[in-house]
Design a protein around this motif. Structure first.
Motif, PDB file in Angstrom:
ATOM      1  N   HIS A   1       0.844  -1.210   0.000  1.00 52.61           N
ATOM      2  CA  HIS A   1       0.000   0.000   0.000  1.00 52.61           C
ATOM      3  C   HIS A   1       0.875   1.254   0.000  1.00 52.61           C
ATOM      4  O   HIS A   1       1.933   1.269   0.636  1.00 52.61           O
ATOM      5  CB  HIS A   1      -0.964   0.006   1.182  1.00 52.61           C
ATOM      6  CG  HIS A   1      -0.318   0.021   2.538  1.00 52.61           C
ATOM      7  ND1 HIS A   1       0.064   1.183   3.155  1.00 52.61           N
ATOM      8  CD2 HIS A   1       0.014  -0.975   3.385  1.00 52.61           C
ATOM      9  CE1 HIS A   1       0.588   0.890   4.341  1.00 52.61           C
ATOM     10  NE2 HIS A   1       0.582  -0.415   4.502  1.00 52.61           N
TER      11      HIS A   1
ATOM     12  N   ASP B   1       6.777   1.147   6.673  1.00 46.29           N
ATOM     13  CA  ASP B   1       5.390   0.734   6.391  1.00 46.29           C
ATOM     14  C   ASP B   1       4.799   1.635   5.313  1.00 46.29           C
ATOM     15  O   ASP B   1       4.151   2.614   5.633  1.00 46.29           O
ATOM     16  CB  ASP B   1       4.595   0.793   7.698  1.00 46.29           C
ATOM     17  CG  ASP B   1       3.166   0.292   7.556  1.00 46.29           C
ATOM     18  OD1 ASP B   1       2.863  -0.343   6.529  1.00 46.29           O
ATOM     19  OD2 ASP B   1       2.353   0.545   8.466  1.00 46.29           O
ATOM     20  N   MET B   2       4.938   1.280   4.024  1.00 43.77           N
ATOM     21  CA  MET B   2       5.718   0.187   3.504  1.00 43.77           C
ATOM     22  C   MET B   2       6.235   0.519   2.112  1.00 43.77           C
ATOM     23  O   MET B   2       6.211  -0.287   1.211  1.00 43.77           O
ATOM     24  CB  MET B   2       4.912  -1.131   3.513  1.00 43.77           C
ATOM     25  CG  MET B   2       3.572  -1.007   2.767  1.00 43.77           C
ATOM     26  SD  MET B   2       2.844  -2.619   2.428  1.00 43.77           S
ATOM     27  CE  MET B   2       4.009  -3.248   1.197  1.00 43.77           C
TER      28      MET B   2
ATOM     29  N   GLU C   1      -5.036   1.714   2.508  1.00 45.45           N
ATOM     30  CA  GLU C   1      -4.972   0.520   3.367  1.00 45.45           C
ATOM     31  C   GLU C   1      -5.158   0.857   4.836  1.00 45.45           C
ATOM     32  O   GLU C   1      -5.784   0.117   5.594  1.00 45.45           O
ATOM     33  CB  GLU C   1      -3.633  -0.205   3.160  1.00 45.45           C
ATOM     34  CG  GLU C   1      -3.540  -1.562   3.849  1.00 45.45           C
ATOM     35  CD  GLU C   1      -2.989  -1.529   5.260  1.00 45.45           C
ATOM     36  OE1 GLU C   1      -3.054  -2.554   5.945  1.00 45.45           O
ATOM     37  OE2 GLU C   1      -2.501  -0.461   5.718  1.00 45.45           O
ATOM     38  N   GLU C   2      -4.570   2.005   5.241  1.00 43.46           N
ATOM     39  CA  GLU C   2      -4.474   2.298   6.675  1.00 43.46           C
ATOM     40  C   GLU C   2      -5.827   2.530   7.341  1.00 43.46           C
ATOM     41  O   GLU C   2      -5.936   2.446   8.551  1.00 43.46           O
ATOM     42  CB  GLU C   2      -3.533   3.496   6.910  1.00 43.46           C
ATOM     43  CG  GLU C   2      -2.066   3.218   6.536  1.00 43.46           C
ATOM     44  CD  GLU C   2      -1.349   2.282   7.511  1.00 43.46           C
ATOM     45  OE1 GLU C   2      -1.983   1.815   8.463  1.00 43.46           O
ATOM     46  OE2 GLU C   2      -0.154   2.021   7.296  1.00 43.46           O
TER      47      GLU C   2
ATOM     48  N   GLU D   1       4.523  -6.146   3.545  1.00 44.47           N
ATOM     49  CA  GLU D   1       4.466  -5.335   4.769  1.00 44.47           C
ATOM     50  C   GLU D   1       5.725  -5.605   5.600  1.00 44.47           C
ATOM     51  O   GLU D   1       6.420  -6.608   5.382  1.00 44.47           O
ATOM     52  CB  GLU D   1       3.216  -5.729   5.582  1.00 44.47           C
ATOM     53  CG  GLU D   1       1.890  -5.301   4.965  1.00 44.47           C
ATOM     54  CD  GLU D   1       1.440  -3.903   5.415  1.00 44.47           C
ATOM     55  OE1 GLU D   1       2.248  -3.175   6.032  1.00 44.47           O
ATOM     56  OE2 GLU D   1       0.288  -3.553   5.121  1.00 44.47           O
TER      57      GLU D   1
HETATM   58 ZN   LIG Z   1       1.204  -1.293   6.284  1.00 46.52          ZN
END
Ligand SMILES: [Zn+2]
Length: 375
Positions: free
Chosen positions: A74, A106-107, A139-140, A165
């Motif tokens: 992501h 990340d990431m 994604e988060e 990840e």
């Molecule tokens: Zn992540």
């Protein structure tokens, strides 16, 4: 011939894009990666789940017979947090082996590692099963980009998934599911001097919380994942001290293991708390991700990782959740591992950094997994 790219330099390029979520705004970063991959021979599609929230899918290979190998990452990051950063969060500052920046661990490093490996191998992949790279936005906060791709059936096929990840290059076979609930109690307001004529929603909530503490999940433990968990994360209720509150709410974070269905969990909490008149609503739902460690491809990934982690890895799952679960659903359930160069304890931290040596190792490792898949 496309010159080989350096994954450390690409990580720094990606760090320069502010993709803090909210608001995300991944479009410019997605287009940089997309144009590099296109130039290398990949077929690139962009998909936006909202304005400026761009995910991309890049494919190479012939697509009949064996399905391609998927790599995913992501591009959004979490906010910087309240604490002061000693290093610029976007400039890609280095100190020895450390590369600093929001998203270094990340990431964006994981994405840079598989994109560089994929570009380098591109000239050899035209008539092989090939690769599919899924680079997601959002994604988060609830895996929005991955859910969009899976729900709209945009993914096509993949024979296995590597979720890049942060794992310090240790292969993990999955993670727990994540189900968040909002629970509300209602009452009747009255003057604080006459509580007997009101109905106190906070007192009801106290009983709800007490009952939640005694809740037993239908599956007590999983041999690799361990126990499911439940945590009351927030509480709100009451407007002023001299009134009987007529509303209270809490949010609850549960982490689940195989055998626990989230829809069933919601119903079971609702019936447990029904005597208090509590209303239970699920607000976040990320499925668990799990592949049996004995699965043939997973075993070959363990083998490939052995030189990097010093001994043959033992099967473990990671504590955070990933896009992998939604992508696995969208791809029809292939095996998946979580494996990337970032340092898991530094994700979401102030002065986040990634080891540049690990980024190099990941690129090597990903290249060998990509090559092995084409046999
Ligand atoms: Zn992540």
């Amino acid at each position: 011939m496309i010159p080989a790219r350096d994954p450390r330099a690409l990580t720094r390029e990606l760090l320069a894009f502010n993709t803090i979520n909210p608001p995300g705004m991944e479009r410019a970063c997605a287009h940089l990666l997309g144009s590099m991959l296109q130039e290398a021979g990949y077929r690139v599609e962009y998909h936006e789940f909202a304005e400026g929230r761009t995910s991309l899918i890049a494919r190479i290979g012939q697509g009949d017979g064996k399905a391609p190998l998927c790599f995913t990452g992501h591009i959004d990051t979490v906010p910087l947090g309240a604490a002061h950063w000693r290093h610029d969060a976007f400039a890609g500052e280095t100190d020895g082996d450390r590369l600093y920046g929001r998203g270094s661990t990340d990431m964006k490093s994981g994405i840079a590692a598989f994109v560089c490996a994929a570009i380098e191998l591109a000239p050899h992949l035209a008539s092989t099963p090939g690769l599919v790279l899924v680079i997601t936005a959002g994604e988060e906060i609830g895996c929005e980009g991955a859910k969009f791709l899976a729900d709209r059936k945009l993914l096509g096929s993949a024979g296995a998934i590597v979720v890049a990840e942060p794992t310090d290059n240790y292969p993990y076979v999955g993670h727990k599911g994540l189900a968040w609930f909002e629970i509300e109690t209602a009452g009747v307001t009255a003057h604080g001097s006459m509580p007997e004529v009101g109905d106190n929603a906070i007192v009801k909530m106290a009983r709800v919380i007490d009952d939640l503490g005694k809740y037993r999940f239908p599956v007590e433990s999983h041999p690799v994942m361990g126990k499911p968990t439940l945590n009351v994360g927030t509480i709100r209720g009451g407007l002023n001290t001299n009134s009987v509150p007529d509303r209270a709410s809490i949010t609850v974070d549960t982490r689940t293991v195989p055998g626990i269905e989230h829809a069933h969990l919601c119903k079971s909490l609702a019936s447990l708390l029904a005597p208090h008149g509590a209303h239970v609503r699920q607000i976040v739902d990320t499925p668990l991700l799990y592949t049996e460690p004995e699965q043939e491809w997973v075993a070959s990934v363990f083998e490939a990782c052995t030189p990097y982690v010093g001994a043959r890895p033992t099967p473990k799952t990671i504590t955070f959740s990933t896009d992998g679960a939604d992508l696995k659903r969208g791809f029809g359930g292939p095996p998946a591992v979580i494996l990337g160069p970032g340092e898991p304890t530094l994700a979401h931290q102030t002065d986040e950094w990634c080891s540049m040596n690990r980024i190099g190792q990941s690129t090597e490792l990903f290249r060998s997994l990509m090559r092995d898949w084409q046999r």
